[in-house]
Motif scaffolding. Structure first.
Motif, PDB file in Angstrom:
ATOM      1  N   PRO A 397       0.820  -1.216   0.000  1.00  0.00           N
ATOM      2  CA  PRO A 397       0.000   0.000   0.000  1.00  0.00           C
ATOM      3  C   PRO A 397       0.855   1.268   0.000  1.00  0.00           C
ATOM      4  N   ASN A 398       2.023   1.169   0.624  1.00  0.00           N
ATOM      5  CA  ASN A 398       2.974   2.281   0.642  1.00  0.00           C
ATOM      6  C   ASN A 398       4.328   1.720   1.057  1.00  0.00           C
ATOM      7  N   LEU A 399       5.367   2.439   0.722  1.00  0.00           N
ATOM      8  CA  LEU A 399       6.699   2.100   1.222  1.00  0.00           C
ATOM      9  C   LEU A 399       6.761   2.328   2.722  1.00  0.00           C
ATOM     10  N   GLY A 400       7.664   1.611   3.396  1.00  0.00           N
ATOM     11  CA  GLY A 400       7.923   1.916   4.788  1.00  0.00           C
ATOM     12  C   GLY A 400       8.685   3.217   4.932  1.00  0.00           C
ATOM     13  N   GLY A 401       9.498   3.536   3.927  1.00  0.00           N
ATOM     14  CA  GLY A 401      10.261   4.774   3.916  1.00  0.00           C
ATOM     15  C   GLY A 401       9.478   5.898   3.263  1.00  0.00           C
ATOM     16  N   SER A 402      10.206   6.938   2.840  1.00  0.00           N
ATOM     17  CA  SER A 402       9.542   8.130   2.311  1.00  0.00           C
ATOM     18  C   SER A 402      10.094   8.496   0.941  1.00  0.00           C
ATOM     19  N   LEU A 403       9.216   8.986   0.089  1.00  0.00           N
ATOM     20  CA  LEU A 403       9.527   9.545  -1.214  1.00  0.00           C
ATOM     21  C   LEU A 403       8.713  10.831  -1.364  1.00  0.00           C
ATOM     22  N   PRO A 404       9.088  11.700  -2.296  1.00  0.00           N
ATOM     23  CA  PRO A 404       8.283  12.917  -2.491  1.00  0.00           C
ATOM     24  C   PRO A 404       6.995  12.638  -3.260  1.00  0.00           C
ATOM     25  N   ASN A 405       6.320  11.551  -2.911  1.00  0.00           N
ATOM     26  CA  ASN A 405       5.126  11.147  -3.658  1.00  0.00           C
ATOM     27  C   ASN A 405       3.981  12.126  -3.480  1.00  0.00           C
ATOM     28  N   GLU A 406       4.015  12.907  -2.398  1.00  0.00           N
ATOM     29  CA  GLU A 406       2.903  13.823  -2.154  1.00  0.00           C
ATOM     30  C   GLU A 406       2.762  14.869  -3.253  1.00  0.00           C
ATOM     31  N   VAL A 407       3.860  15.209  -3.935  1.00  0.00           N
ATOM     32  CA  VAL A 407       3.741  16.208  -4.998  1.00  0.00           C
ATOM     33  C   VAL A 407       2.940  15.660  -6.176  1.00  0.00           C
TER      34      VAL A 407
END
Length: 476
Positions: A397-407
């Motif tokens: 459903p999502n990565l455990g980490g973070s990416l700038p996917n919100e943009v």
């Protein structure tokens, strides 16, 4: 031309050594975004490697100065074949972290692609030059196979500052919303769940960093003369942290917990095993939120971590009560978390438990994102991936980490599909970074099929997507 012939053509091209030659040229450009001495290499990456490939396919190129980072420009590339066709937006970053040249293993150089067995070593091979090169190559293969067309409209966004936290990316997406408008987002970054299993993820957890401090006095005092009379900031801070997250790593601040894991997410994650790849650390089954599986803890729940803790002089401890103590903590969070008010929630929780002396400072934060995993676009991507690889892909459903996917998800409002071509032990951000040749080849096969299929039935896929969103409101 059929999809089978197109994929066979792509595999022949890969096996000829052409992809390796392309990646070797791109790795050779030391595009370290943290270094002001790499401005020329960053420009050359666009001019020598990205621009020619895009211009050969008739893309229009628009270079945009970064409003927050000098000489870290953006590139928007656009190819509109027919306004009636669906539009795909993809993304990649050409910058890399520091090469750390002197610490690589003997015989390896971060700026020279080196093949050893199933590995291609080189800085950026996994993050992200290799990954966006796979996707660009897939687009090229579809373009060639269709005789000079894609069958869909395509937009590409490249940046050169991802490794310095993507300054300006959100502002560019706000300002150039029309230029970046699309129907679906399809890109590659981050690792697969494992080397063996193709993976599709739909967003990322967010992250909030915050500082806790106790400033009791301006100087230290002898522990023999004053011990038991002066509050110890280290002791106070340690207990305050224990008030926020207990001895089993379970978050204690109710206001910062996410909504209960939905049945749909539980079902998806029931197929996911974590920590099973050779070289992975041993998972502690008693650590983290009670009642959740390891996959649910990692991909569907919030976790607070202590990133650093400092009091006194760790290098040379003295017989003194320190005057100060500080810790930097982090909350990894999923959608539905009130992370914007973290400072207020932590403050209230600490006050309720008597820790009035502990100061709370918000440092930085990013939102969590998650595209609806029940959307028809997700099942389509999974079907194509399984057909391409002969393996059941993992859905996260999502990565455990973070990416700038919100943009892409929030600012541009796109359904986000990420198909990574790396794996957890790739050495990303570390010495001896590499990508597996087998994953790269499989990734090219998958992406060629995905792009080809979008050209075949993109409009029907989007129709099903919109109908589903209208029924569900986009919620899993």
């Amino acid at each position: 031309m059929t999809v089978e012939k197109a994929v066979k053509q792509a595999m022949s091209w890969f096996d000829s050594g052409e992809f390796k030659a392309v990646l070797a040229r791109r790795v050779a450009l030391a595009t370290e975004s943290q270094s002001t001495e790499r401005d020329e290499a960053i420009q050359r990456y666009y001019q020598q490697e990205i621009n020619p490939a895009l211009l050969a396919m008739g893309f229009e190129l628009q270079f945009i100065d970064n409003p927050h980072a000098v000489n870290r420009p953006f590139l928007i590339a656009t190819r509109i074949e027919d306004p009636a066709l669906p539009t795909v937006l993809s993304y990649g970053h050409g910058d890399v972290v520091f090469g750390d040249d002197e610490n690589w293993s003997e015989g390896l150089d971060p700026w020279v692609l080196f093949e050893d067995g199933d590995r291609w070593y080189g800085r950026g091979s996994a993050d992200n030059k290799g990954q966006h090169s796979v996707n660009l190559a897939a687009i090229e293969q579809v373009f060639a196979a269709r005789g000079g067309s894609l069958g869909f409209n395509c937009k590409l966004l490249y940046e050169m500052g991802e490794e310095i936290s993507s300054p300006g990316l959100a502002e560019i997406c706000q300002t150039y919303q029309q230029a970046l408008s699309a129907d679906v987002f399809l890109a590659s970054d981050g690792p697969r769940l494992s080397a063996e299993r193709p993976t599709l993820f739909l967003g990322s957890r967010g992250a909030v960093n915050f500082r806790l401090s106790v400033n009791a006095r301006d100087k230290d005092y002898h522990s023999g003369n004053w011990g038991g009379l002066l509050p110890n900031p280290g002791t106070l801070l340690a207990n305050a942290i224990a008030c926020l997250v207990n001895q089993q790593g379970q978050l204690q601040v109710a206001a910062l917990k996410p909504p209960a894991v939905s049945a749909a997410i539980r079902q998806i994650l029931s197929d996911i095993e974590v920590g099973t790849t050779p070289g992975d650390p041993q998972i502690d089954v008693d650590w983290g939120e009670a009642g959740l599986t390891p996959a649910e803890r990692l991909f569907a729940w919030n976790q607070m971590e202590v990133l650093s803790f400092l009091t006194g002089n760790p290098a040379r401890p003295m017989n003194a009560i320190p005057g100060k103590a500080t810790a930097v903590c982090q909350l990894r969070h999923v959608v539905g978390t009130d992370w914007q008010n973290l400072q207020q929630h932590v403050r209230q929780h600490l006050d309720q438990h008597g820790f009035h002396r502990v100061e709370v400072e918000f440092l930085r934060g990013s939102p969590a994102t998650r595209f609806d995993p029940t959307d028809p676009l997700v099942s389509w991507a999974l079907e194509v991936m399984q057909h391409s690889s002969g393996k059941k892909p993992a859905l996260l459903p999502n990565l455990g980490g973070s990416l700038p996917n919100e943009v892409f998800a929030d600012i541009l409002g796109l359904p986000t599909l990420w198909v990574p071509h790396s794996y957890p032990a790739c050495g990303q951000h570390a010495v001896d970074e590499h990508m597996l040749i087998s994953i790269t080849r499989e990734g090219l096969q998958i992406m060629t099929r995905l792009f080809w299929d979008l050209g075949e039935r993109g409009n029907s896929l989007l129709k099903a997507h919109h109908e589903h969103a209208a029924k569900t409101g986009g919620e899993a």
